[in-house]
Design a protein around this motif. Structure first.
Motif, mmCIF file in Angstrom:
data_model
loop_
_atom_site.group_PDB
_atom_site.id
_atom_site.type_symbol
_atom_site.label_atom_id
_atom_site.label_comp_id
_atom_site.label_asym_id
_atom_site.label_seq_id
_atom_site.Cartn_x
_atom_site.Cartn_y
_atom_site.Cartn_z
ATOM 1 N N ARG A 178 0.828 -1.212 0.000
ATOM 2 C CA ARG A 178 0.000 0.000 0.000
ATOM 3 C C ARG A 178 0.862 1.261 0.000
ATOM 4 N N GLU A 179 1.898 1.260 0.834
ATOM 5 C CA GLU A 179 2.772 2.435 0.906
ATOM 6 C C GLU A 179 3.521 2.651 -0.407
ATOM 7 N N ARG A 180 3.958 1.569 -1.026
ATOM 8 C CA ARG A 180 4.686 1.684 -2.291
ATOM 9 C C ARG A 180 3.786 2.263 -3.387
ATOM 10 N N LYS A 181 2.539 1.815 -3.426
ATOM 11 C CA LYS A 181 1.607 2.331 -4.431
ATOM 12 C C LYS A 181 1.345 3.815 -4.236
ATOM 13 N N LEU A 182 1.245 4.252 -2.967
ATOM 14 C CA LEU A 182 1.017 5.667 -2.706
ATOM 15 C C LEU A 182 2.201 6.501 -3.194
ATOM 16 N N VAL A 183 3.421 6.056 -2.887
ATOM 17 C CA VAL A 183 4.604 6.809 -3.316
ATOM 18 C C VAL A 183 4.698 6.824 -4.838
ATOM 19 N N GLU A 184 4.348 5.716 -5.482
ATOM 20 C CA GLU A 184 4.366 5.670 -6.947
ATOM 21 C C GLU A 184 3.411 6.704 -7.538
ATOM 22 N N LYS A 185 2.229 6.833 -6.955
ATOM 23 C CA LYS A 185 1.247 7.803 -7.453
ATOM 24 C C LYS A 185 1.750 9.230 -7.265
ATOM 25 N N VAL A 186 2.330 9.505 -6.112
ATOM 26 C CA VAL A 186 2.889 10.834 -5.860
ATOM 27 C C VAL A 186 4.013 11.132 -6.848
ATOM 28 N N ASN A 187 4.875 10.155 -7.084
ATOM 29 C CA ASN A 187 6.002 10.344 -8.002
ATOM 30 C C ASN A 187 5.540 10.586 -9.438
ATOM 31 N N ARG A 188 4.478 9.924 -9.839
ATOM 32 C CA ARG A 188 3.963 10.143 -11.198
ATOM 33 C C ARG A 188 3.483 11.581 -11.362
ATOM 34 N N LEU A 189 2.810 12.104 -10.347
ATOM 35 C CA LEU A 189 2.336 13.488 -10.412
ATOM 36 C C LEU A 189 3.509 14.459 -10.457
ATOM 37 N N ILE A 190 4.526 14.208 -9.649
ATOM 38 C CA ILE A 190 5.713 15.070 -9.650
ATOM 39 C C ILE A 190 6.420 15.009 -11.002
ATOM 40 N N ALA A 191 6.530 13.797 -11.580
ATOM 41 C CA ALA A 191 7.210 13.633 -12.867
ATOM 42 C C ALA A 191 6.490 14.371 -13.985
ATOM 43 N N ASP A 192 5.178 14.524 -13.864
ATOM 44 C CA ASP A 192 4.384 15.201 -14.891
ATOM 45 C C ASP A 192 4.327 16.711 -14.677
ATOM 46 N N THR A 193 5.014 17.196 -13.663
ATOM 47 C CA THR A 193 4.994 18.622 -13.327
ATOM 48 C C THR A 193 6.324 19.267 -13.719
ATOM 49 N N GLU A 194 6.259 20.430 -14.323
ATOM 50 C CA GLU A 194 7.475 21.175 -14.643
ATOM 51 C C GLU A 194 7.917 21.945 -13.403
ATOM 52 N N ILE A 195 9.033 21.515 -12.823
ATOM 53 C CA ILE A 195 9.566 22.157 -11.621
ATOM 54 C C ILE A 195 10.729 23.046 -12.025
#
Length: 411
Positions: A178-195
């Protein structure tokens, strides 16, 4: 506006726009990182590599050198530790690719030491688990070479360390999945964001951003959680390049072209410590007559993280010109200022408090990023969001704190 929430609040406020740097120094060795994605041929164009017996051996050498280059640029004096105990490599195999084993990494380190690419080797016994690993430093000249293209692969997102700081294996459970899936979802959103970072002091050099002698690497986009000595200790989120940017420069971040706001918890660990004791913190935790507030803040956090009095006393000496009497007096005065929680000092309670603040961070990320799709960049006890989401962030952080303090004694 919520009580205690202003952009430039008094010290007793719950949140504020940070103006400070991290105070708990990273003076410990750091583990050799083998997550860098590199090409051996590209590394050879910049570093005179020793001969390798195979393509696999060359790749392992290149990964170790890539890590050394990063370290030479960011923390040239910090030691890099690795194990020469064969069992360790088996026990922690989930954290790296199959090519990185005892039989490939140890010979590669030896060859790189012989070549002068790694230096100042501290060789520890390999036959037993002593809790102290061998370590080295990157050669100083690595900081000045042309930088090859380096980026960090996510690797294992849920990491467990033993009490000595070494990565250890574990059996996956419903929780770790469960924790791994949550971090994966957060990382996908960050990867799709121009920082983007438009700080005045930032100098862009290829894939590196330099601030004088300090450098950061924008390709480090993947968060991961690290638990320290058990699943109820530590658990903080690491890995994002923005976490290495100093507080005075973080105000210049943009997310998809939008200006950002950063909000943090005021005196988070002192407040959590008092909540753990079932008490309330009155006034500023770091104000002591006759002592500099910044020094008191350092000392307070040393006392939270130290596992014994002598360790705490020794850790304070560098901040007091080596004066043992001053270190003793400062510890005494902090305990006198905080008698309701003095029993927790130099007990190692810091990792327990980190677990609480990491769960607060998890709540914020789950609610804002996963549930609502708002990108959030965590910096341990603060968060960076688009400016338009600041009020929502504040409300979510407040809820996370209330939930945490209501259940802090349950574990």
């Amino acid at each position: 506006m919520s009580r205690g929430l202003v952009d430039r609040p008094a010290r007793t406020s719950e949140f504020h726009t940070p103006q400070r740097q991290q105070i708990w120094p990273g003076d410990r060795d750091r583990l050799l990182c083998l997550d860098w994605s590199v090409e051996a041929d590209e590394i050879r164009q910049h570093v005179p590599m020793p001969a390798a017996r195979s393509a696999k051996a060359a790749h392992v050498q290149a990964a170790i050198v890539a890590d050394a280059i990063m370290s030479a640029r960011r923390e040239p004096l910090r030691r890099i530790s690795y194990s020469r105990r064969k069992g360790w490599w088996t026990e922690s195999s989930r954290y790296r690719g199959r090519e990185f084993t005892y039989d490939t990494v140890v010979p590669a380190v030896d060859a790189l030491l012989h070549a002068g690419i790694l230096v100042d080797h501290d060789l520890q016994p390999a036959g037993r688990a002593t809790g102290i690993q061998s370590s080295y430093r990157p050669a100083a000249w690595l900081a000045g070479i042309s930088t090859p293209r380096l980026w960090r692969k996510p690797g294992e997102l849920i990491r467990l360390k033993d009490s000595a700081g070494s990565l250890v294996s574990y059996q996956d459970t419903e929780r770790t999945h469960r924790e791994r899936k949550l971090v994966e979802k957060v990382n996908r959103l960050i990867a799709d964001t121009e920082i983007s970072l438009n700080a005045p002091d930032a100098h862009f050099d290829g894939d590196v951003i330099r601030f004088g002698e300090h450098s950061v690497y924008p390709d480090m986009l993947s968060l991961y959680r690290v638990f320290n000595g058990g699943w109820t200790l530590g658990g903080r989120f690491y890995g994002g390049w923005w976490q290495s940017v100093k507080s005075k420069d973080r105000q210049h971040f943009t997310l998809d072209g939008q200006c950002t706001a950063e909000v943090d918890y005021e005196q988070l660990h002192p407040r959590l410590l008092y909540a753990l004791a079932g008490k309330h913190l009155d006034g500023d935790a770091y104000t002591l007559p006759g002592w500099d507030r910044k020094l008191c803040k350092i000392a307070f956090n040393v006392l939270l993280n130290a596992s014994g009095y002598h360790q705490a006393h020794g850790a304070l000496l560098p901040y007091l010109d080596g004066c043992e009497v001053s270190a003793r007096d400062l510890i005494h005065d902090i305990k006198a200022r905080h008698p309701k929680v003095a029993g927790y000092f130099h007990s190692g309670v810091g990792l327990r408090l980190q677990n609480v603040d990491s769960e607060m961070c998890r709540f914020v990320l789950a609610d804002m990023s996963v549930k609502k799709g708002i990108v959030v960049l965590p910096v341990h006890d603060s968060f960076i969001v688009p400016e338009t989401a600041k009020d929502e962030l504040v409300a979510t952080m407040k809820k996370a704190f209330e939930r945490a303090t209501a259940h802090i004694g349950d574990n």
